[in-house]
Design a protein around this motif. Structure first.
Motif, PDB file in Angstrom:
ATOM      1  N   VAL A   1       0.627  -1.174   0.123  1.00  0.00           N
ATOM      2  CA  VAL A   1       0.011  -0.112  -0.017  1.00  0.00           C
ATOM      3  C   VAL A   1       0.816   1.263   0.041  1.00  0.00           C
ATOM      4  CG1 VAL A   1      -0.038  -0.054   2.528  1.00  0.00           C
ATOM      5  CG2 VAL A   1      -1.990   1.280   1.116  1.00  0.00           C
ATOM      6  N   ILE A   2       2.000   1.265   0.841  1.00  0.00           N
ATOM      7  CA  ILE A   2       2.630   2.720   0.957  1.00  0.00           C
ATOM      8  C   ILE A   2       3.390   3.066  -0.467  1.00  0.00           C
ATOM      9  CG2 ILE A   2       4.713   3.770   1.976  1.00  0.00           C
ATOM     10  CD1 ILE A   2       4.004   2.177   4.541  1.00  0.00           C
ATOM     11  N   PRO A   3       4.122   1.957  -1.164  1.00  0.00           N
ATOM     12  CA  PRO A   3       5.067   2.382  -2.276  1.00  0.00           C
ATOM     13  C   PRO A   3       3.734   2.728  -3.558  1.00  0.00           C
ATOM     14  CG  PRO A   3       5.322   0.104  -1.810  1.00  0.00           C
ATOM     15  CD  PRO A   3       4.613   0.538  -0.569  1.00  0.00           C
ATOM     16  N   VAL A   4       2.683   1.999  -3.554  1.00  0.00           N
ATOM     17  CA  VAL A   4       1.671   2.002  -4.871  1.00  0.00           C
ATOM     18  C   VAL A   4       1.111   3.445  -4.514  1.00  0.00           C
ATOM     19  CG1 VAL A   4      -0.519   1.147  -5.563  1.00  0.00           C
ATOM     20  CG2 VAL A   4       1.422  -0.276  -5.103  1.00  0.00           C
ATOM     21  N   THR A   5       0.692   3.731  -3.323  1.00  0.00           N
ATOM     22  CA  THR A   5       0.159   4.908  -2.972  1.00  0.00           C
ATOM     23  C   THR A   5       0.923   6.158  -3.253  1.00  0.00           C
ATOM     24  OG1 THR A   5      -1.463   3.945  -1.267  1.00  0.00           O
ATOM     25  CG2 THR A   5      -1.368   6.372  -1.071  1.00  0.00           C
ATOM     26  N   VAL A   6       2.025   6.047  -2.872  1.00  0.00           N
ATOM     27  CA  VAL A   6       2.988   7.317  -2.953  1.00  0.00           C
ATOM     28  C   VAL A   6       3.174   7.694  -4.529  1.00  0.00           C
ATOM     29  CG1 VAL A   6       5.229   8.245  -2.522  1.00  0.00           C
ATOM     30  CG2 VAL A   6       3.989   7.054  -0.818  1.00  0.00           C
ATOM     31  N   THR A   7       3.556   6.604  -5.255  1.00  0.00           N
ATOM     32  CA  THR A   7       3.901   6.435  -6.548  1.00  0.00           C
ATOM     33  C   THR A   7       2.681   7.092  -7.595  1.00  0.00           C
ATOM     34  OG1 THR A   7       5.376   4.532  -6.451  1.00  0.00           O
ATOM     35  CG2 THR A   7       4.331   5.112  -8.699  1.00  0.00           C
ATOM     36  N   TRP A   8       1.474   6.565  -7.043  1.00  0.00           N
ATOM     37  CA  TRP A   8       0.400   7.140  -8.114  1.00  0.00           C
ATOM     38  C   TRP A   8      -0.052   8.367  -7.680  1.00  0.00           C
ATOM     39  CZ3 TRP A   8      -0.929   5.659 -12.652  1.00  0.00           C
ATOM     40  CH2 TRP A   8      -0.349   4.375 -13.143  1.00  0.00           C
ATOM     41  N   VAL A   9       0.007   8.539  -6.341  1.00  0.00           N
ATOM     42  CA  VAL A   9      -0.366  10.301  -6.027  1.00  0.00           C
ATOM     43  C   VAL A   9       0.637  10.943  -6.778  1.00  0.00           C
ATOM     44  CG1 VAL A   9      -0.481  11.684  -3.929  1.00  0.00           C
ATOM     45  CG2 VAL A   9      -1.541   9.681  -3.981  1.00  0.00           C
TER      46      VAL A   9
END
Length: 547
Positions: free
Chosen positions: A366-374
């Motif tokens: 959840v952390i890398p995916v959220t940061v990357t896409w935001v």
């Protein structure tokens, strides 16, 4: 991925030189002439001079920005390179055991990390200030007003340098690659400046890596008739997609969202699907023109699209759409975060607590995916719509990664045949609709208008408005619609042939010279005749030029 008319307020400065203007074609013709007259060893200097001239035509006031970024990154790369070289020489000349060698290398990397962090703060800071300062204009005027000071700050005063997102990302990828020792540092600033400012890709990408484009620009750039002709073919094809398809569809789509009160749910649905075609034709058309121009100089730019609507999942789609941007965020944001101490500690915690694999995988993802896409959303544009777009894709990618195996297992239990062509078509349609929903978050310009369009689609559909001439009241008449549909069918047919391994350019190239040039002239005249022009038409920028 907002439409061009929504991004123009911040791009008024760059209207003097774009792909769709006559002066751009004159500039290209003049550059090609000088390029091939010059001796081979000086041709890279012609490209450098042309790129500087191109940037200067866009606006002299942009030069300080590009030179600050390029020169600071160049010096930082040299500094890190010298530190690494000095360390290697020290190790080679001395007698050190394994532990001592590691300590020397760690010390060198620590010094380089300080340089890296400083340059990241400087250049990401410049990009962030330029992108987000407009949101401070209103609050600043209000704050000064409370103290009795009348101010009139205006977002139009903000200088938005040409291609700032592209040259910043390209430069930072070089800096990170030098830090990670993926590439050797550049010793010649003029060479590095050419890589950063190379004009075919400065407007809208692709986001090139120094290890690829930087090295291609150092090769002997000789004339090749076949490559030159293929470059010209690609340019014409790009203009066809841009001027004949995208700009024609944009008239209707913009008309629907600007006159939303008179649009039925059925018309909103038509606009929804046509917008998918529009953004693909517009952006890929830009890439074709950029790659075609560069091919005429003997320099290959990276492929940015690989038939994305043939993708059968969201993750696969983003490996095929805007590939250079997706690759950049994967290599320089997603992987560093996913391998960071924070994520590793979360993984260790999950293992220690013996959490279920499903939950552990979710927490780590959840952390890398959220940061990357935001961040990807904010790269495309600023405001609530693009933040919502980034969160939307973060959620979709997270769900795909987290529940992918579970869905496959469920499909097997239900005995769904996933190896059939019909299921493959279903997957492609599903992925296309998911992409379209993402577009629906940004294209209308406001989230309330997105909500309005969705509600009206389900509560006020009125299918008869597609057949009673209501469809033609949003800027595009019946003849324009028919022409757009024919052009889209041609676009789709050629895409299908390419997916089947048929190279249209190679097929044309194998024909006799009379047929080849007759075809070229026919294609050029088709674009000239059927392209969208006129005083009311604004071809000042492609969709992604603001980024």
């Amino acid at each position: 991925m907002g439409q061009c008319r929504q991004t123009l307020p911040l791009t008024w400065e760059i209207k003097d030189m774009t792909f769709v203007e006559l002066n751009f074609l004159i500039f290209i013709a003049a550059t090609i002439l000088v390029f091939y007259i010059c001796p081979v060893k000086f041709r890279w200097l012609v490209l450098l001079a042309s790129s500087i001239a191109f940037y200067g035509i866009a606006g002299i006031k942009f030069f300080p920005f590009i030179f600050v970024t390029s020169f600071s990154v160049f010096l930082a790369g040299r500094g890190m390179g010298h530190i690494y070289e000095k360390t290697e020489n020290t190790i080679a000349e001395g007698e050190f055991d394994r532990k001592e060698k590691k300590a020397l290398k760690d010390a060198a990397k620590k010094k380089c990390k300080k340089i890296l962090v400083l340059l990241l703060i400087l250049n990401v800071g410049i990009l962030a200030v330029i992108k987000f300062t407009k949101f401070a204009v209103g609050p600043l005027n209000s704050i000064f007003g409370k103290f009795g000071v009348e101010t009139h700050f205006n977002a139009a005063w903000i200088i938005v340098p040409l291609g700032i997102s592209y040259y910043t990302f390209s430069s930072l990828s070089y800096l990170l690659d030098v830090y990670w020792k993926r590439v050797s540092y550049e010793k010649n600033y003029a060479r590095f400046l050419l890589y950063a400012i190379y004009f075919p890709h400065i407007l809208q990408g692709p986001i090139e890596r120094y290890g690829r484009l930087g090295q291609r620009l150092k090769q002997e750039l000789r004339f090749d008739y076949d490559r030159f002709c293929k470059g010209m073919q690609l340019i014409v094809w790009g203009f066809f997609k841009k001027l004949v398809i995208a700009d024609r569809l944009d008239i209707f789509i913009s008309g629907v969202y600007s006159d939303y009160k008179h649009a039925s749910g059925a018309i909103f649905l038509v606009a929804f699907f046509l917008d998918i075609v529009y953004i693909y034709a517009d952006f890929s058309g830009c890439m074709d023109i950029a790659r075609g121009v560069s091919q005429m100089f003997g320099v290959e730019l990276d492929l940015n699209f690989d038939h994305p609507f043939s993708a059968k999942s969201v993750t696969e789609f983003w490996r095929k759409w805007h590939m250079s941007l997706g690759g950049w965020f994967k290599d320089y944001v997603y992987y560093p975060i996913s391998t960071s101490d924070l994520v590793k500690n979360i993984g260790k915690f999950c293992k220690k607590k013996e959490l279920p694999d499903f939950l552990a995988r979710s927490l780590v993802t959840v952390i890398p995916v959220t940061v990357t896409w935001v961040l990807t959303g904010l790269w495309h544009g600023t405001g609530k719509t693009y933040l919502a777009w980034g969160i939307y894709y973060a959620f979709m990618i997270f769900m795909s990664v987290t529940f992918g195996d579970s869905m496959k297992a469920l499909g097997n239990k239900l005995k769904i045949k996933t190896d059939t062509w019909s299921f493959g078509v279903f997957q492609m349609v599903r992925t296309t609709c998911i992409f379209g929903i993402g577009r629906l978050l940004t294209r209308p310009g406001e989230l309330w208008l997105t909500k309005y369009a969705v509600i009206k689609t389900f509560t006020n559909f009125k299918p008869w408005t597609l057949f009673d001439d209501t469809l033609y009241q949003f800027g595009l008449d019946d003849k324009g619609f028919r022409l757009a549909i024919v052009a889209v069918l041609v676009f789709g047919l050629i895409s299908i042939l390419q997916l089947r391994g048929v190279s249209i350019r190679d097929s044309i190239g194998r024909q006799n010279i009379v047929f080849r040039w007759a075809f070229y002239l026919l294609a050029i005249f088709a674009v000239i005749i059927f392209g969208i022009y006129g005083p009311a038409y604004d071809a000042a920028s492609f969709v992604y030029m603001a980024y």
